[in-house]
Write an enzyme that holds these catalytic residues in place. Structure first.
Site, PDB file in Angstrom:
ATOM      1  N   LYS A 134     -17.685  -6.892   7.797  1.00  0.00           N
ATOM      2  CA  LYS A 134     -16.406  -7.587   7.989  1.00  0.00           C
ATOM      3  C   LYS A 134     -15.973  -7.521   9.443  1.00  0.00           C
ATOM      4  CE  LYS A 134     -13.696  -7.581   3.690  1.00  0.00           C
ATOM      5  NZ  LYS A 134     -12.525  -6.954   3.063  1.00  0.00           N
ATOM      6  N   SER A 141      -3.019  -7.748   2.712  1.00  0.00           N
ATOM      7  CA  SER A 141      -3.316  -7.680   4.156  1.00  0.00           C
ATOM      8  C   SER A 141      -3.803  -9.043   4.637  1.00  0.00           C
ATOM      9  CB  SER A 141      -4.399  -6.635   4.429  1.00  0.00           C
ATOM     10  OG  SER A 141      -3.999  -5.379   3.978  1.00  0.00           O
ATOM     11  N   ARG A 182      -1.858  -5.980  -8.453  1.00  0.00           N
ATOM     12  CA  ARG A 182      -0.634  -6.763  -8.272  1.00  0.00           C
ATOM     13  C   ARG A 182      -0.449  -7.777  -9.388  1.00  0.00           C
ATOM     14  NH1 ARG A 182      -2.826  -8.029  -2.461  1.00  0.00           N
ATOM     15  NH2 ARG A 182      -4.566  -8.195  -3.876  1.00  0.00           N
ATOM     16  N   HIS A 238       0.845  -1.206   0.000  1.00  0.00           N
ATOM     17  CA  HIS A 238       0.000   0.000   0.000  1.00  0.00           C
ATOM     18  C   HIS A 238       0.878   1.252   0.000  1.00  0.00           C
ATOM     19  CE1 HIS A 238      -3.150  -2.595   2.245  1.00  0.00           C
ATOM     20  NE2 HIS A 238      -3.685  -2.314   1.068  1.00  0.00           N
TER      21      HIS A 238
HETATM   22  O1  PNS Z   1      -8.950  -3.044   0.306  1.00  0.00           O
HETATM   23  P1  PNS Z   1     -10.151  -3.557  -0.392  1.00  0.00           P
HETATM   24  O2  PNS Z   1     -11.000  -4.348   0.576  1.00  0.00           O
HETATM   25  O3  PNS Z   1      -9.797  -4.319  -1.622  1.00  0.00           O
HETATM   26  O4  PNS Z   1     -11.013  -2.283  -0.882  1.00  0.00           O
HETATM   27  C1  PNS Z   1     -12.260  -2.449  -1.501  1.00  0.00           C
HETATM   28  C2  PNS Z   1     -12.998  -1.102  -1.677  1.00  0.00           C
HETATM   29  C3  PNS Z   1     -13.023  -0.321  -0.382  1.00  0.00           C
HETATM   30  C4  PNS Z   1     -12.292  -0.273  -2.727  1.00  0.00           C
HETATM   31  C5  PNS Z   1     -14.438  -1.436  -2.171  1.00  0.00           C
HETATM   32  O5  PNS Z   1     -14.992  -2.428  -1.368  1.00  0.00           O
HETATM   33  C6  PNS Z   1     -15.356  -0.211  -2.152  1.00  0.00           C
HETATM   34  O6  PNS Z   1     -15.199   0.698  -2.916  1.00  0.00           O
HETATM   35  N1  PNS Z   1     -16.359  -0.233  -1.236  1.00  0.00           N
HETATM   36  C7  PNS Z   1     -17.268   0.872  -1.042  1.00  0.00           C
HETATM   37  C8  PNS Z   1     -18.704   0.502  -1.454  1.00  0.00           C
HETATM   38  C9  PNS Z   1     -18.893   0.692  -2.944  1.00  0.00           C
HETATM   39  O7  PNS Z   1     -18.730   1.776  -3.476  1.00  0.00           O
HETATM   40  N2  PNS Z   1     -19.259  -0.392  -3.622  1.00  0.00           N
HETATM   41  C10 PNS Z   1     -19.437  -0.414  -5.066  1.00  0.00           C
HETATM   42  C11 PNS Z   1     -18.093  -0.653  -5.751  1.00  0.00           C
HETATM   43  S1  PNS Z   1     -18.264  -0.796  -7.462  1.00  0.00           S
END
Ligand code: PNS
Length: 164
Positions: free
Chosen positions: A41, A132, A94, A17
């Site tokens: 979560k 993570s 990645r 990150h």
């Molecule tokens: O670190 P992560 O868990 O891969 O991050 C995922 C994240 C936070 C980018 C994604 O879950 C997100 O954007 N969540 C917010 C809810 C949302 O907007 N959902 C629609 C996505 S298309």
């Protein structure tokens, strides 16, 4: 003035990150690191702990003239990005395996908010396998995670384990 959001769970923040944030600093004037508040979560660290740890570790990176802000959000990412007047979402990719999910999210976000662009960035190869989730798994099973997360995060993980 280019303001980007770098969203994620950051549970915990890894060196991968930080590598993306450092690279992002070469492209953007301001990056808001947005920690998702996800009630579905069960995280290792609370949002407050993650925010505090991120604030500490980003101090140590090479950010040039870029301003970094650590924040948290809930709900739709694009709504948060609009509220923050950011026009870019940064995501790290990645491997090809990340791409399918990231593409789906990027296209959905574009449909929801056409004015916001998603920029995919590649971390250094050294971190191409670091997540993570894996860091937590290896740590809980007694494996060495030195070099995969900042020393402060390793320390906090040890403290968490001792509290449990
Ligand atoms: O670190 P992560 O868990 O891969 O991050 C995922 C994240 C936070 C980018 C994604 O879950 C997100 O954007 N969540 C917010 C809810 C949302 O907007 N959902 C629609 C996505 S298309």
């Amino acid at each position: 003035m280019r303001r980007a959001i770098y969203p994620g769970s950051f549970d915990p923040v890894t060196n991968g990150h930080l590598d993306i944030i450092e690279r992002g600093c070469k492209l953007f004037d301001e990056i808001i690191i947005g920690i998702l508040v996800n009630p579905d979560k069960q995280p290792l660290f609370t949002v407050e702990e993650r925010q505090e740890m991120l604030n500490e570790v980003v101090n140590g990176i090479n950010k040039g003239n870029c301003t970094l802000r650590v924040d948290s959000f809930s709900g739709l990412l694009v709504k948060y990005a609009v509220a923050q007047q950011a026009d870019v979402i940064v995501r790290g990719i990645r491997a090809i395996s990340d791409y399918e999910y990231e593409l789906q999210m990027a296209l959905m976000n574009r449909r929801l908010e056409p004015g916001i662009e998603t920029v995919f960035m590649m971390p250094a190869e050294t971190y191409s396998y670091v997540s993570s989730r894996l860091v937590k798994e290896v740590f809980h099973l007694g494996g060495v995670i030195t070099g995969l997360v900042p020393p402060l995060i390793e320390k906090r993980m040890k403290e968490k384990l001792n509290q449990a």
